[in-house]
Design an enzyme around this catalytic site. Sequence first.
Site, short mmCIF file in Angstrom:
data_model
loop_
_atom_site.label_atom_id
_atom_site.label_comp_id
_atom_site.label_asym_id
_atom_site.label_seq_id
_atom_site.Cartn_x
_atom_site.Cartn_y
_atom_site.Cartn_z
N ASP A 39 0.79 -1.25 0.00
CA ASP A 39 0.00 0.00 0.00
C ASP A 39 0.81 1.30 0.00
OD1 ASP A 39 -1.92 -1.95 0.19
OD2 ASP A 39 -2.79 -1.27 2.07
N LYS A 86 -6.66 -4.74 -3.18
CA LYS A 86 -7.30 -5.50 -2.10
C LYS A 86 -8.37 -4.65 -1.41
CE LYS A 86 -3.53 -4.38 1.13
NZ LYS A 86 -4.27 -3.62 2.12
N GLN A 119 8.49 -14.08 21.46
CA GLN A 119 8.12 -15.49 21.62
C GLN A 119 8.76 -16.35 20.53
OE1 GLN A 119 3.89 -16.00 23.07
NE2 GLN A 119 3.66 -14.00 22.08
N LYS A 158 -7.65 -5.01 4.80
CA LYS A 158 -6.34 -4.65 5.32
C LYS A 158 -5.34 -5.73 4.97
CE LYS A 158 -8.22 -0.99 7.06
NZ LYS A 158 -8.23 0.18 6.17
N GLU A 207 -4.64 -0.79 -1.37
CA GLU A 207 -5.96 -0.91 -0.76
C GLU A 207 -6.89 -0.05 -1.60
OE1 GLU A 207 -6.13 -0.07 3.45
OE2 GLU A 207 -8.31 -0.23 3.52
N CYS A 228 -2.16 -2.60 7.72
CA CYS A 228 -2.14 -3.51 6.57
C CYS A 228 -0.91 -4.41 6.53
CB CYS A 228 -2.29 -2.72 5.28
SG CYS A 228 -3.95 -2.01 5.14
N VAL A 231 3.17 0.35 4.25
CA VAL A 231 2.42 1.07 5.29
C VAL A 231 0.99 0.51 5.41
CG1 VAL A 231 3.73 3.17 4.93
CG2 VAL A 231 1.66 2.84 3.61
N THR A 232 0.39 0.73 6.59
CA THR A 232 1.06 1.13 7.81
C THR A 232 1.44 -0.12 8.59
OG1 THR A 232 -1.04 1.31 9.07
CG2 THR A 232 -0.22 3.31 8.00
N1 TIU Z 1 -2.72 0.25 4.29
C1 TIU Z 1 -3.19 0.45 5.52
O1 TIU Z 1 -2.48 0.29 6.49
N2 TIU Z 1 -4.50 0.91 5.64
C2 TIU Z 1 -4.94 1.69 6.67
O2 TIU Z 1 -6.11 2.05 6.72
N3 TIU Z 1 -4.01 2.08 7.59
C3 TIU Z 1 -4.17 2.96 8.61
O3 TIU Z 1 -3.25 3.08 9.40
N4 TIU Z 1 -5.28 3.65 8.70
#
Ligand code: TIU
Length: 220
Positions: free
Chosen positions: A24, A129, A202, A132, A72, A162, A157-158
Site C-alpha cells: 500500500d 485489495k 516469543q 487490510k 488498498e 495492513c 504502510v502502515t
Molecule cells: N494500508 C493500511 O495500512 N490501511 C490503513 O487504513 N491504515 C491505517 O493506518 N489507517
Amino acid sequence: MSMIAAQPYDYSFPAGRLALIVIDMQRDFIEEGGFGSVLGNDVRPLAAIVPTVRRLIDGFRAAGLPVIHTREGHRSDLSDCPPAKRARGGGALTIGDSGPMGRILVDGEPGNDLVPELAALPGETVIVKPGKGAFYATPLGDLLKAQGIGHLVFAGVTTEVCVQTTMREANDRGYECLLAEDATESYFPEFKAATLAMIRAQGGIVGWTAPTDIIVAGLR
Ligand code: TIU
C-alpha cells in the site's frame, strides 16, 4: 539455504524462492488529501521511507526475485466495501467520497496510484485489495503457490494495520515472513515499535525483522 541476520534469530531462505511484498505505498496513505489524512493522520512521516523502500525493491529486482505490490482500493460501485468500513473514521469525507486526488480509496482514482517513485515495472504484479490483509478476497495466495514461493519479505504502510494484518495472514498460511524494519512506517511511532516487538517476540511468533541494508546484502 541463504541467510539474513535478523531478529529474533537468523532468517533462512532457499535461494530463488523469496518474494518481496510492498504493502500500500499509494498516494491515499502518503499524500495529503487521501484516505490517511481524512482519517485525521499527519501523513508526512510515511513519505520519509520512500527511498528506503525503493532500495529494497531495487535489491529484489537486481537479484531477479519477484516484487509484488499491493494497493488498498475498492471498486467504483463500492460493492466490495462493507458499510461498516465506510462508516468508520468520523471525518468529513469517507471511502468513495470525492477528495483532491479523486474518490477516496477507490481503484483507478489518482489517489489510489502507487507513489511515482515506487511504481510497478511491467511484469510486476499489483494486487488491489478490499481489506487490510492482502490475502483476503485477492488472488495473492494462488499466485504465490503457482510460483512455489514460501518465503516473503514485507515492506510498506502502515506497520500495525495492513502490513501486520498481511504478515499474520501469511504466517497462518505457512509462509516464513521477514519485515524490513526501516521500510515500513506508521502514523503512530509507538505502534510501529510495538508491532516490530510483537512480531519477533516469543521466538518469532509472527516472523522476523531486519534492516533493509542487511536484507539487500543477503540477496546477493
Ligand atoms: N494500508 C493500511 O495500512 N490501511 C490503513 O487504513 N491504515 C491505517 O493506518 N489507517
